[in-house]
Design a protein around this motif. Structure first.
Motif, mmCIF file in Angstrom:
data_model
loop_
_atom_site.group_PDB
_atom_site.id
_atom_site.type_symbol
_atom_site.label_atom_id
_atom_site.label_comp_id
_atom_site.label_asym_id
_atom_site.label_seq_id
_atom_site.Cartn_x
_atom_site.Cartn_y
_atom_site.Cartn_z
ATOM 1 N N LEU A 37 0.830 -1.207 0.000
ATOM 2 C CA LEU A 37 0.000 0.000 0.000
ATOM 3 C C LEU A 37 0.867 1.259 0.000
ATOM 4 C CD1 LEU A 37 -2.703 1.528 0.313
ATOM 5 C CD2 LEU A 37 -2.467 1.202 2.790
ATOM 6 N N LEU A 38 1.882 1.293 0.852
ATOM 7 C CA LEU A 38 2.712 2.492 0.963
ATOM 8 C C LEU A 38 3.591 2.700 -0.268
ATOM 9 C CD1 LEU A 38 3.644 2.425 4.746
ATOM 10 C CD2 LEU A 38 1.639 3.411 3.593
ATOM 11 N N VAL A 39 4.051 1.617 -0.885
ATOM 12 C CA VAL A 39 4.768 1.734 -2.159
ATOM 13 C C VAL A 39 3.866 2.413 -3.177
ATOM 14 C CG1 VAL A 39 5.603 0.392 -4.149
ATOM 15 C CG2 VAL A 39 6.407 -0.151 -1.849
ATOM 16 N N SER A 40 2.631 1.983 -3.243
ATOM 17 C CA SER A 40 1.680 2.556 -4.180
ATOM 18 C C SER A 40 1.484 4.049 -3.928
ATOM 19 C CB SER A 40 0.342 1.813 -4.061
ATOM 20 O OG SER A 40 -0.567 2.296 -5.004
ATOM 21 N N GLU A 41 1.414 4.433 -2.669
ATOM 22 C CA GLU A 41 1.231 5.849 -2.337
ATOM 23 C C GLU A 41 2.438 6.686 -2.746
ATOM 24 O OE1 GLU A 41 -1.552 7.162 -1.541
ATOM 25 O OE2 GLU A 41 -2.606 5.280 -1.159
ATOM 26 N N LEU A 42 3.649 6.217 -2.428
ATOM 27 C CA LEU A 42 4.842 6.988 -2.803
ATOM 28 C C LEU A 42 5.010 7.073 -4.317
ATOM 29 C CD1 LEU A 42 7.624 6.070 -0.211
ATOM 30 C CD2 LEU A 42 5.964 7.936 -0.173
ATOM 31 N N VAL A 43 4.740 5.968 -5.003
ATOM 32 C CA VAL A 43 4.844 5.972 -6.465
ATOM 33 C C VAL A 43 3.787 6.903 -7.060
ATOM 34 C CG1 VAL A 43 4.497 4.545 -8.523
ATOM 35 C CG2 VAL A 43 5.972 3.743 -6.664
ATOM 36 N N GLY A 44 2.572 6.827 -6.538
ATOM 37 C CA GLY A 44 1.513 7.726 -7.018
ATOM 38 C C GLY A 44 1.909 9.186 -6.872
ATOM 39 N N ASN A 45 2.508 9.527 -5.732
ATOM 40 C CA ASN A 45 2.965 10.907 -5.525
ATOM 41 C C ASN A 45 4.051 11.279 -6.536
ATOM 42 O OD1 ASN A 45 1.227 11.357 -3.422
ATOM 43 N ND2 ASN A 45 2.765 11.127 -1.827
ATOM 44 N N ALA A 46 4.990 10.372 -6.785
ATOM 45 C CA ALA A 46 6.060 10.649 -7.742
ATOM 46 C C ALA A 46 5.483 10.876 -9.141
ATOM 47 C CB ALA A 46 7.085 9.514 -7.760
ATOM 48 N N VAL A 47 4.506 10.073 -9.516
ATOM 49 C CA VAL A 47 3.898 10.199 -10.847
ATOM 50 C C VAL A 47 3.100 11.499 -10.950
ATOM 51 C CG1 VAL A 47 2.168 9.194 -12.403
ATOM 52 C CG2 VAL A 47 3.859 7.711 -11.294
ATOM 53 N N ARG A 48 2.296 11.808 -9.923
ATOM 54 C CA ARG A 48 1.409 12.978 -9.982
ATOM 55 C C ARG A 48 2.122 14.315 -9.790
ATOM 56 N NH1 ARG A 48 -1.824 9.435 -7.410
ATOM 57 N NH2 ARG A 48 -1.227 10.096 -5.323
ATOM 58 N N HIS A 49 3.126 14.360 -8.947
ATOM 59 C CA HIS A 49 3.615 15.653 -8.489
ATOM 60 C C HIS A 49 5.014 16.061 -8.942
ATOM 61 C CE1 HIS A 49 0.065 15.918 -6.046
ATOM 62 N NE2 HIS A 49 0.380 14.814 -5.399
ATOM 63 N N THR A 50 5.780 15.184 -9.579
ATOM 64 C CA THR A 50 7.178 15.544 -9.841
ATOM 65 C C THR A 50 7.461 15.977 -11.269
ATOM 66 O OG1 THR A 50 7.884 13.304 -10.424
ATOM 67 C CG2 THR A 50 7.939 13.907 -8.083
ATOM 68 N N GLY A 51 6.646 15.617 -12.215
ATOM 69 C CA GLY A 51 6.921 15.945 -13.604
ATOM 70 C C GLY A 51 8.071 15.153 -14.200
ATOM 71 N N ALA A 52 8.489 14.112 -13.512
ATOM 72 C CA ALA A 52 9.614 13.299 -13.973
ATOM 73 C C ALA A 52 9.182 12.369 -15.102
ATOM 74 C CB ALA A 52 10.160 12.472 -12.818
ATOM 75 N N ARG A 53 10.128 11.989 -15.940
ATOM 76 C CA ARG A 53 9.857 10.971 -16.960
ATOM 77 C C ARG A 53 9.945 9.573 -16.369
ATOM 78 N NH1 ARG A 53 12.910 12.899 -22.448
ATOM 79 N NH2 ARG A 53 11.617 14.742 -22.778
ATOM 80 N N THR A 54 10.849 9.404 -15.424
ATOM 81 C CA THR A 54 11.024 8.114 -14.748
ATOM 82 C C THR A 54 11.291 8.375 -13.267
ATOM 83 O OG1 THR A 54 13.414 8.013 -15.070
ATOM 84 C CG2 THR A 54 12.038 7.008 -16.794
ATOM 85 N N PHE A 55 11.162 7.324 -12.493
ATOM 86 C CA PHE A 55 11.513 7.377 -11.086
ATOM 87 C C PHE A 55 12.134 6.036 -10.725
ATOM 88 C CE2 PHE A 55 7.233 5.792 -11.319
ATOM 89 C CZ PHE A 55 7.245 4.707 -10.457
ATOM 90 N N GLY A 56 12.814 6.000 -9.610
ATOM 91 C CA GLY A 56 13.474 4.773 -9.166
ATOM 92 C C GLY A 56 12.777 4.177 -7.954
ATOM 93 N N LEU A 57 12.792 2.853 -7.878
ATOM 94 C CA LEU A 57 12.243 2.120 -6.733
ATOM 95 C C LEU A 57 13.329 1.204 -6.212
ATOM 96 C CD1 LEU A 57 9.828 1.163 -4.936
ATOM 97 C CD2 LEU A 57 9.343 -0.517 -6.743
ATOM 98 N N ARG A 58 13.581 1.262 -4.911
ATOM 99 C CA ARG A 58 14.593 0.428 -4.264
ATOM 100 C C ARG A 58 14.035 -0.089 -2.955
ATOM 101 N NH1 ARG A 58 18.595 -2.794 -4.027
ATOM 102 N NH2 ARG A 58 20.547 -2.179 -3.105
ATOM 103 N N MET A 59 14.281 -1.363 -2.675
ATOM 104 C CA MET A 59 13.825 -1.990 -1.440
ATOM 105 C C MET A 59 15.021 -2.630 -0.749
ATOM 106 S SD MET A 59 10.273 -3.642 -2.828
ATOM 107 C CE MET A 59 9.721 -4.083 -1.181
ATOM 108 N N LEU A 60 15.198 -2.319 0.526
ATOM 109 C CA LEU A 60 16.338 -2.812 1.286
ATOM 110 C C LEU A 60 15.849 -3.538 2.534
ATOM 111 C CD1 LEU A 60 18.121 0.619 1.095
ATOM 112 C CD2 LEU A 60 18.750 -1.393 -0.230
ATOM 113 N N LYS A 61 16.585 -4.566 2.921
ATOM 114 C CA LYS A 61 16.248 -5.311 4.132
ATOM 115 C C LYS A 61 17.507 -5.428 4.966
ATOM 116 C CE LYS A 61 14.355 -9.694 5.698
ATOM 117 N NZ LYS A 61 15.285 -10.774 5.947
#
Length: 168
Positions: free
Chosen positions: A81-105
């Motif tokens: 759910l939270l990944v979806s929210e952060l990605v949605g914000n990046a798509v809607r608000h940044t004007g970027a062509r691409t964005f990066g996703l990284r997951m660390l444990k």
């Protein structure tokens, strides 16, 4: 392994060994996304700044958290759910062509980062009962243990962390 009817039966997961079983439709889509974009737990994956990338990011996150990291269902649900929210914000608000996703444990924690070239900071705003948007960061704030934004030389990384009881 053949069953009583002579048909091949799915193998069950044992330890950390690879499993051979019939993938579900969601798993098929996740595997396609992994093939196309890569595994965000191995290296940052670049996704196009399109609304459908939120679904791709959810599938990637679910695969990593559930299949690779074997996390509890509530942690997996919140993370997706939270990944979806952060990605949605990046798509809607940044004007970027691409964005990066990284997951660390690491021991006791998972961290998810969404990087974009905008230096505009997200704002946690109060949300009313009748508001139809603006709940994304509120959810991140309520469901994660920590979240924040790191400014980078060329953009920012918005991240959240979840405490996990994995011991490793």
């Amino acid at each position: 392994m053949a069953g009583l009817d002579g048909m091949e039966q799915p193998r069950q997961r044992t330890g950390t060994a690879a499993v051979r079983r019939m993938p579900s439709v969601d798993e098929d889509r996740a595997l396609r996304a992994l093939d196309l974009f890569g595994n965000p737990a191995v290296e940052e994956v670049r996704l196009p700044s399109l609304p459908e990338s939120a679904g791709t990011a959810r599938r990637l996150a679910e695969y990593v958290v559930v299949r690779d990291w074997s996390m509890a269902s509530q942690i997996a649900e919140y993370t997706v759910l939270l990944v979806s929210e952060l990605v949605g914000n990046a798509v809607r608000h940044t004007g970027a062509r691409t964005f990066g996703l990284r997951m660390l444990k690491r021991r006791g924690w998972i961290r998810v980062e969404v990087r974009d070239p905008s230096r505009g900071l997200p704002c946690l705003l109060p949300v009313g009962d009748l508001d139809t948007s603006g709940r994304g960061l509120m959810l991140v704030d309520q469901l994660s243990q920590r979240w924040g934004v790191d400014l980078l030389p060329c953009g920012k990384s918005t991240w959240f962390e979840m405490r996990v009881n994995d011991g490793g």
